[in-house]
Design a protein around this motif. Structure first.
Motif, PDB file in Angstrom:
ATOM      1  N   LEU A 109     -10.909  25.408  13.850  1.00  0.00           N
ATOM      2  CA  LEU A 109      -9.862  25.418  12.826  1.00  0.00           C
ATOM      3  C   LEU A 109      -9.128  24.083  12.717  1.00  0.00           C
ATOM      4  O   LEU A 109      -8.178  23.952  11.940  1.00  0.00           O
ATOM      5  CB  LEU A 109      -8.856  26.543  13.100  1.00  0.00           C
ATOM      6  N   GLY A 110      -9.532  23.104  13.510  1.00  0.00           N
ATOM      7  CA  GLY A 110      -8.946  21.772  13.396  1.00  0.00           C
ATOM      8  C   GLY A 110      -7.575  21.623  14.015  1.00  0.00           C
ATOM      9  O   GLY A 110      -6.842  20.688  13.692  1.00  0.00           O
ATOM     10  N   PHE A 111      -7.204  22.511  14.949  1.00  0.00           N
ATOM     11  CA  PHE A 111      -5.883  22.432  15.576  1.00  0.00           C
ATOM     12  C   PHE A 111      -5.847  21.488  16.779  1.00  0.00           C
ATOM     13  O   PHE A 111      -4.787  21.305  17.379  1.00  0.00           O
ATOM     14  CB  PHE A 111      -5.404  23.817  16.001  1.00  0.00           C
ATOM     15  N   ALA A 112      -6.991  20.901  17.147  1.00  0.00           N
ATOM     16  CA  ALA A 112      -7.008  19.902  18.221  1.00  0.00           C
ATOM     17  C   ALA A 112      -6.540  18.580  17.625  1.00  0.00           C
ATOM     18  O   ALA A 112      -7.337  17.754  17.181  1.00  0.00           O
ATOM     19  CB  ALA A 112      -8.412  19.772  18.806  1.00  0.00           C
ATOM     20  N   GLU A 113      -5.249  18.395  17.597  1.00  0.00           N
ATOM     21  CA  GLU A 113      -4.642  17.223  16.965  1.00  0.00           C
ATOM     22  C   GLU A 113      -3.409  16.792  17.759  1.00  0.00           C
ATOM     23  O   GLU A 113      -2.823  17.585  18.497  1.00  0.00           O
ATOM     24  CB  GLU A 113      -4.270  17.542  15.511  1.00  0.00           C
ATOM     25  N   ASN A 114      -3.034  15.523  17.609  1.00  0.00           N
ATOM     26  CA  ASN A 114      -1.856  15.025  18.329  1.00  0.00           C
ATOM     27  C   ASN A 114      -0.648  14.886  17.421  1.00  0.00           C
ATOM     28  O   ASN A 114       0.353  14.277  17.789  1.00  0.00           O
ATOM     29  CB  ASN A 114      -2.176  13.679  19.001  1.00  0.00           C
ATOM     30  N   ASN A 115      -0.744  15.460  16.244  1.00  0.00           N
ATOM     31  CA  ASN A 115       0.386  15.440  15.318  1.00  0.00           C
ATOM     32  C   ASN A 115       0.361  16.722  14.507  1.00  0.00           C
ATOM     33  O   ASN A 115      -0.680  17.129  13.999  1.00  0.00           O
ATOM     34  CB  ASN A 115       0.309  14.225  14.391  1.00  0.00           C
ATOM     35  N   THR A 117     -10.895  33.183  24.242  1.00  0.00           N
ATOM     36  CA  THR A 117     -10.357  31.953  24.825  1.00  0.00           C
ATOM     37  C   THR A 117      -9.550  31.189  23.785  1.00  0.00           C
ATOM     38  O   THR A 117      -9.692  31.401  22.580  1.00  0.00           O
ATOM     39  CB  THR A 117     -11.484  31.044  25.352  1.00  0.00           C
ATOM     40  N   PHE A 118      -8.720  30.272  24.274  1.00  0.00           N
ATOM     41  CA  PHE A 118      -7.877  29.454  23.405  1.00  0.00           C
ATOM     42  C   PHE A 118      -8.395  28.023  23.287  1.00  0.00           C
ATOM     43  O   PHE A 118      -7.754  27.189  22.658  1.00  0.00           O
ATOM     44  CB  PHE A 118      -6.448  29.427  23.951  1.00  0.00           C
ATOM     45  N   SER A 119      -9.532  27.734  23.903  1.00  0.00           N
ATOM     46  CA  SER A 119     -10.049  26.364  23.929  1.00  0.00           C
ATOM     47  C   SER A 119     -10.927  26.034  22.729  1.00  0.00           C
ATOM     48  O   SER A 119     -11.441  24.924  22.641  1.00  0.00           O
ATOM     49  CB  SER A 119     -10.839  26.131  25.224  1.00  0.00           C
ATOM     50  N   LYS A 120     -11.083  26.961  21.808  1.00  0.00           N
ATOM     51  CA  LYS A 120     -11.893  26.723  20.616  1.00  0.00           C
ATOM     52  C   LYS A 120     -11.003  26.637  19.382  1.00  0.00           C
ATOM     53  O   LYS A 120     -10.491  25.585  19.043  1.00  0.00           O
ATOM     54  CB  LYS A 120     -12.953  27.812  20.455  1.00  0.00           C
ATOM     55  N   SER A 121     -10.793  27.766  18.734  1.00  0.00           N
ATOM     56  CA  SER A 121     -10.048  27.781  17.469  1.00  0.00           C
ATOM     57  C   SER A 121      -8.589  27.371  17.616  1.00  0.00           C
ATOM     58  O   SER A 121      -7.970  26.904  16.660  1.00  0.00           O
ATOM     59  CB  SER A 121     -10.116  29.179  16.847  1.00  0.00           C
ATOM     60  N   PHE A 122      -8.031  27.537  18.813  1.00  0.00           N
ATOM     61  CA  PHE A 122      -6.603  27.277  19.004  1.00  0.00           C
ATOM     62  C   PHE A 122      -6.316  25.849  19.469  1.00  0.00           C
ATOM     63  O   PHE A 122      -5.152  25.461  19.562  1.00  0.00           O
ATOM     64  CB  PHE A 122      -6.016  28.281  20.005  1.00  0.00           C
ATOM     65  N   GLY A 123      -7.335  25.101  19.805  1.00  0.00           N
ATOM     66  CA  GLY A 123      -7.140  23.730  20.235  1.00  0.00           C
ATOM     67  C   GLY A 123      -6.343  23.601  21.517  1.00  0.00           C
ATOM     68  O   GLY A 123      -5.637  22.604  21.722  1.00  0.00           O
ATOM     69  N   ALA A 124      -6.437  24.589  22.398  1.00  0.00           N
ATOM     70  CA  ALA A 124      -5.636  24.591  23.623  1.00  0.00           C
ATOM     71  C   ALA A 124      -6.551  24.835  24.823  1.00  0.00           C
ATOM     72  O   ALA A 124      -7.619  24.226  24.928  1.00  0.00           O
ATOM     73  CB  ALA A 124      -4.538  25.661  23.522  1.00  0.00           C
ATOM     74  N   ALA A 125      -6.137  25.715  25.739  1.00  0.00           N
ATOM     75  CA  ALA A 125      -6.936  26.057  26.917  1.00  0.00           C
ATOM     76  C   ALA A 125      -6.529  27.442  27.383  1.00  0.00           C
ATOM     77  O   ALA A 125      -5.480  27.962  26.994  1.00  0.00           O
ATOM     78  CB  ALA A 125      -6.730  25.026  28.035  1.00  0.00           C
ATOM     79  N   GLY A 126      -7.363  28.035  28.227  1.00  0.00           N
ATOM     80  CA  GLY A 126      -7.019  29.350  28.753  1.00  0.00           C
ATOM     81  C   GLY A 126      -7.744  30.465  28.025  1.00  0.00           C
ATOM     82  O   GLY A 126      -8.579  30.238  27.144  1.00  0.00           O
ATOM     83  N   GLY A 127      -7.437  31.712  28.409  1.00  0.00           N
ATOM     84  CA  GLY A 127      -8.076  32.860  27.814  1.00  0.00           C
ATOM     85  C   GLY A 127      -7.187  34.082  27.871  1.00  0.00           C
ATOM     86  O   GLY A 127      -6.053  34.023  28.354  1.00  0.00           O
ATOM     87  N   TYR A 128      -7.708  35.202  27.371  1.00  0.00           N
ATOM     88  CA  TYR A 128      -6.914  36.439  27.361  1.00  0.00           C
ATOM     89  C   TYR A 128      -7.831  37.639  27.521  1.00  0.00           C
ATOM     90  O   TYR A 128      -9.036  37.590  27.260  1.00  0.00           O
ATOM     91  CB  TYR A 128      -6.133  36.577  26.054  1.00  0.00           C
ATOM     92  N   VAL A 129      -7.245  38.738  27.964  1.00  0.00           N
ATOM     93  CA  VAL A 129      -7.873  40.054  27.957  1.00  0.00           C
ATOM     94  C   VAL A 129      -6.902  40.972  27.240  1.00  0.00           C
ATOM     95  O   VAL A 129      -5.692  40.932  27.497  1.00  0.00           O
ATOM     96  CB  VAL A 129      -8.151  40.575  29.380  1.00  0.00           C
ATOM     97  N   ALA A 130      -7.394  41.803  26.337  1.00  0.00           N
ATOM     98  CA  ALA A 130      -6.531  42.679  25.555  1.00  0.00           C
ATOM     99  C   ALA A 130      -7.145  44.068  25.471  1.00  0.00           C
ATOM    100  O   ALA A 130      -8.361  44.231  25.531  1.00  0.00           O
ATOM    101  CB  ALA A 130      -6.309  42.104  24.154  1.00  0.00           C
ATOM    102  N   GLY A 131      -6.264  45.060  25.327  1.00  0.00           N
ATOM    103  CA  GLY A 131      -6.718  46.445  25.234  1.00  0.00           C
ATOM    104  C   GLY A 131      -5.552  47.391  25.346  1.00  0.00           C
ATOM    105  O   GLY A 131      -4.447  47.112  24.870  1.00  0.00           O
TER     106      GLY A 131
END
Length: 544
Positions: A178-184, A375-389
């Motif tokens: 999604l292009g969120f890996a940005e410094n601005n 995970t948050f390291s793809k579309s979110f441009g961050a790091a980490g992951g989640y489990v939900a339910g």
């Protein structure tokens, strides 16, 4: 909380329904029976139509073009030649005819070797010669364009030295969907602001003193986004799978795993101690066959029923670009009273009309999936992951998952980057920027895939998947394509054996919403020229 309790609850509800029906009069029973038969017939017809429609769509979008026998022969021949020359060089190194430059175990012979020398055979004789195509140092944000540190080698890639120059190239390899890996931008500013309040690390695990206010806010927002009761975030996506699965399933349980699942899922399954059986990739018939056999035969030693059966699949497969046939798997899961673990690492944010992954892509109910992971390291441009339910599932993981109890918690800047990005995707920032990026990604994906197929390349994956694998087959062509593309100012990711099958070497393009049409056209032109130069247009079904 165990999943067995959920099964008991479902059985209790069925029992209550039977008791309720038995209390009706004969006329009411006959009327209800007739209504039930008609209703069931209508439901069966509708379900069958829906199932056939979904199945047809999956087959149409992910039908692979068969590899020609001639191409298979040349690929095997190429690896055979590499193997022969590799053994010749190993012989020369052993007798001192060639200097040994790789790692050497310096312990005496009475010590057990620290590493197996033969395991490094492929590394020494194949990988090293191509090492300039891998591990390139990046000195910028992994956006649509990146800067690479220029490096050169005078000894055939055994060692590198840096020239001090930078190379600006188009980035076709990062998971920046999604292009969120940005410094601005809003997300980056939110991350930088959080350092003033929380610093860069909590220096503790979530179960001790590492739970920050932003963690709880992110989890609440994430649960709302996914349409589930609760969520739990961790600091590393790989560890989310590797350490959550052992907390969910254990010995005397069965895991049915797709043959192309990510290594983090494989590791988590092995750590659990459960029995693992692999089914063919996205093959619902093979999965059902193994489910039936598991239920009929039970545990191979005790012959008693399995305590739990867990189906483990991915949303979008990162090496194939395929999408799991979720509706059919959910139907099997319900039919055989199994549980479903869905890894949405590459699909959350990137697939679905509003970025809610394959669950939304197929219009499924998120509550039909027992464990949602991403995970948050793809579309979110961050790091980490989640489990939900369910809330009970998350409460259990808070006490049993090693990633929550022992690992250092997600840093505040990463957490705030993720939270702000999620707000943008959901439109909570008051703009339509998130939706615009999702739609732009879908448009870029369709355009890029269609153009590649029309050029004559063999392209794998679903038509909506932003992961676009293009077959190269021969290892020599994989390396040549990578180097030629870099000369044209484009960085790509090429993958070969053993990361793929022997004849499955490929270039993997990752599409981003950050690309403009001019950027994509530039890449397509370069791909076309390189494909003509080294002969990569293998498709016999060129689209007009």
């Amino acid at each position: 909380m165990t999943f067995d309790k959920l099964l008991v609850n479902n059985e209790n509800q069925s029992t209550e329904f039977i008791k309720l029906s038995s209390g009706l009069s004969n006329s009411e029973k006959q009327s209800n029976s007739l209504h039930k038969r008609n209703h069931s017939r209508n439901l069966s017809t509708s379900s069958l139509k829906l199932k056939n429609t979904v199945k047809k769509r999956c087959i149409q979008q992910e039908k692979y073009e068969e590899t020609s026998k001639l191409q298979v022969f040349f690929t095997h021949l190429c690896y055979t030649i590499l193997e022969i020359f590799g053994h010749i060089r190993e012989f020369m190194r052993k007798w001192g005819l060639e200097k040994r430059k790789g790692a050497v175990d310096n312990n005496t012979e009475d010590f057990a070797p620290l590493f197996n020398s033969y395991e490094s055979f492929h590394t020494r004789n194949v990988y090293v010669r191509n090492r300039d195509c891998f591990n390139r140092p990046v000195c910028s944000v992994p956006g649509a364009e990146i800067e690479l540190v220029e490096r050169k080698s005078d000894d055939y890639n055994w060692t590198f030295y840096y020239t001090g120059e930078k190379i600006k190239v188009l980035n076709m390899g990062s998971y920046n969907y999604l292009g969120f890996a940005e410094n601005n931008g809003p997300s980056s500013k939110s991350a930088m602001k959080s350092i003033e309040d929380f610093g860069v690390s909590s220096c503790s695990s979530r179960q001790e003193l590492g739970t920050l206010k932003c963690h709880l806010e992110l989890e609440e927002l994430l649960a709302k986004f996914l349409g589930v009761e609760a969520a739990l975030v961790t600091g590393m996506g790989f560890a989310t799978n590797a350490l959550s699965i052992p907390a969910i399933i254990e010995k005397d349980c069965l895991i049915l795993s797709d043959e192309l699942n990510h290594v983090s899922l494989i590791l988590g399954s092995r750590l659990s101690g459960a029995t693992i059986r692999v089914f063919k990739h996205n093959n619902v018939q093979d999965l059902e066959s193994k489910l039936k056999k598991a239920i009929i035969e039970g545990h191979p030693v005790t012959r008693r029923p399995w305590r739990k059966i867990l189906i483990v699949v991915e949303g979008v497969y990162s090496m194939e670009g395929t999408i799991t046939p979720l509706p059919e798997i959910i139907a099997l899961k319900k039919k055989y009273k199994a549980y479903l673990y869905l890894d949405e690492a590459h699909s959350i944010g990137a697939v679905g009309p509003t970025g809610r992954g394959v669950v939304e892509h197929y219009g499924c109910d998120p509550k039909d999936v027992d464990v949602l992971m991403g995970t948050f390291s793809k579309s979110f441009g961050a790091a980490g992951g989640y489990v939900a339910g369910s809330q009970k599932l998350i409460d259990s993981l808070k006490n049993t998952s090693h990633s929550h109890c022992y690992a250092s918690s997600m840093s505040a800047p990463v957490c705030m980057q993720t939270k702000k990005t999620l707000e943008i995707i959901m439109g909570l920032d008051g703009t339509k920027e998130g939706q615009r990026r999702i739609e732009q990604l879908a448009e870029n994906t369709r355009y890029f895939r269609d153009k590649l197929k029309k050029m004559g390349f063999i392209v794998y994956g679903n038509s909506t998947s932003p992961v676009v694998p293009t077959l190269c087959f021969l290892p020599s062509k994989v390396v040549a394509f990578n180097r030629l593309m870099l000369e044209k100012g484009i960085a790509v990711v090429t993958v070969g054996y053993p990361a793929t099958s022997l004849v499955g070497s490929r270039v993997r393009f990752c599409i981003s919403a950050a690309y403009t049409r001019e950027m994509i056209d530039k890449v397509l032109q370069a791909v076309c020229e390189c494909g003509d130069q080294i002969g990569l247009k293998f498709s016999r079904k060129i689209q007009q």
